[in-house]
Write an enzyme that holds these catalytic residues in place. Structure first.
Site, PDB file in Angstrom:
ATOM      1  N   CYS A   1       0.803  -1.221   0.000  1.00  0.00           N
ATOM      2  CA  CYS A   1       0.000   0.000   0.000  1.00  0.00           C
ATOM      3  C   CYS A   1       0.838   1.273   0.000  1.00  0.00           C
ATOM      4  O   CYS A   1       0.313   2.357  -0.272  1.00  0.00           O
ATOM      5  CB  CYS A   1      -0.929  -0.008   1.207  1.00  0.00           C
ATOM      6  SG  CYS A   1      -1.938  -1.510   1.315  1.00  0.00           S
TER       7      CYS A   1
ATOM      8  N   HIS B   1      -3.357   6.666   2.021  1.00  0.00           N
ATOM      9  CA  HIS B   1      -3.798   5.373   1.502  1.00  0.00           C
ATOM     10  C   HIS B   1      -5.219   5.123   1.965  1.00  0.00           C
ATOM     11  O   HIS B   1      -5.548   5.290   3.147  1.00  0.00           O
ATOM     12  CB  HIS B   1      -2.856   4.282   2.002  1.00  0.00           C
ATOM     13  CG  HIS B   1      -3.397   2.903   1.805  1.00  0.00           C
ATOM     14  ND1 HIS B   1      -3.870   2.450   0.588  1.00  0.00           N
ATOM     15  CD2 HIS B   1      -3.555   1.869   2.684  1.00  0.00           C
ATOM     16  CE1 HIS B   1      -4.290   1.207   0.725  1.00  0.00           C
ATOM     17  NE2 HIS B   1      -4.115   0.836   1.969  1.00  0.00           N
TER      18      HIS B   1
ATOM     19  N   ASN C   1     -10.210  -0.589  -0.809  1.00  0.00           N
ATOM     20  CA  ASN C   1      -8.756  -0.527  -0.631  1.00  0.00           C
ATOM     21  C   ASN C   1      -8.099  -1.077  -1.895  1.00  0.00           C
ATOM     22  O   ASN C   1      -8.158  -2.275  -2.163  1.00  0.00           O
ATOM     23  CB  ASN C   1      -8.373  -1.360   0.592  1.00  0.00           C
ATOM     24  CG  ASN C   1      -6.876  -1.371   0.863  1.00  0.00           C
ATOM     25  OD1 ASN C   1      -6.068  -1.014   0.015  1.00  0.00           O
ATOM     26  ND2 ASN C   1      -6.511  -1.800   2.059  1.00  0.00           N
TER      27      ASN C   1
END
Length: 316
Positions: free
Chosen positions: A114, A239, A269
């Site tokens: 990420c 993120h 995500n």
């Protein structure tokens, strides 16, 4: 050493939209359960014809076109991904071929989960300083739906697919970058094409504890390095893992929540793609304006973290 200045963005989302209601017909969950715990309402998953590489090519083409540059102007191509469809050729090499980038320039993939887009910025800056050139193409792309167990309600509700790309210029400009890692398997994923590979697994509580520690640490580090404050930033793009992580940190920082861009409600995500997808949305909506100073903060699997402060200035 000169810093990186953002001059153009691009994005690509796959063709399949999956709502919380769709997932409730696949696993024991509900829209209320998912939304209240994550802030996610929909996500995009690749169709059979799509992959992290096809999304990366689309996003990169858009960013290059918007920059007004020619392929020959790009000095390096860095792609951050943990879900490349093949071990080789790399996604970056597939982008290089599709865009007609010069063959005497580096193109490579990196995997920092990420935080990958921020790691990609660091690699790009180093290559520009070492090998010469002024412009770098940095991409974040994922097809996490290919890594998930669709029957695991603790993970299948979280992740989505997508790609974002950015063209950066090496320039005398406000810039700071911090990167780090703390080796851990609290978030683990096997390869997308390996027989018998393990799907994504995650210790959600451990990841949350790490994220709410890493986010303010990275933000303070790059603010201190540039001698700026939160008031100097137009946007903070984190993120997009979970709305509760960002809300928790905003409250702890006593910051203006309007500065912290959030889009996980629409995309879930998307790991390395989440920050560049968000940057592209800001640019497309007109909310990203020339001269603005931005901070981007990444945290996630690995465990890795990263933070950057840079300026947006459209290519002339």
């Amino acid at each position: 050493m000169k810093g990186l200045q953002l001059i153009a963005t691009g994005g690509a989302l796959p063709g399949r939209t999956v709502t919380n209601e769709d997932l409730s017909r696949m696993v024991d969950t509900s829209d209320e359960w998912i939304t209240s715990r994550t802030g996610i309402r929909t996500r995009h998953w690749c169709t059979d014809e799509e992959s992290a590489a096809t999304l990366a090519v689309r996003a990169a083409k858009q960013a290059l076109e918007r920059s007004g540059l020619a392929p020959a102007d790009i000095a390096c191509c860095i792609c951050a991904t943990l879900s490349a469809p093949d071990a080789t050729p790399s996604v970056a090499c597939q982008v290089q071929a599709a865009l007609g980038l010069p063959e005497d320039r580096p193109a490579l993939d990196i995997n920092a989960a990420c935080s990958g887009f921020l790691y990609g910025m660091g690699v790009a800056r180093g290559l520009l300083a070492t090998l010469g050139g002024q412009y770098a193409l940095v991409i974040g792309c994922e097809a996490l739906s290919r890594l998930m167990d669709p029957a695991d309600r603790s993970t299948c509700v979280l992740f989505g697919d997508g790609a974002g790309a950015a063209v950066f210029r090496l320039a005398d400009t406000p810039f700071a970058l911090t990167l780090g890692a703390r080796g851990s398997d609290v978030l683990h994923a096997g390869g997308p094409s390996r027989a018998g590979s393990a799907p994504i697994t995650m210790d959600g509580k451990a990841v949350f504890r790490f994220a709410v520690e890493a986010l303010p640490h990275c933000l303070h580090t790059v603010l201190d390095e540039t001698q700026r404050t939160l008031d100097d930033l137009s946007w903070v793009v984190c993120h997009q893992a979970n709305s509760r992580i960002i809300d928790h940190c905003v409250k702890a920082l006593r910051a203006d929540p309007a500065k912290f861009y959030k889009n996980m409600d629409r995309h879930g995500n998307t790991s390395a793609a989440s920050i560049p997808v968000a940057l592209n949305e800001l640019a497309e909506s007109g909310q990203l304006k020339p001269g603005q100073l931005l901070a981007c903060i990444g945290f996630g699997g690995g465990l890795t973290w990263g933070g950057a402060i840079f300026q947006y200035k459209e290519c002339v």
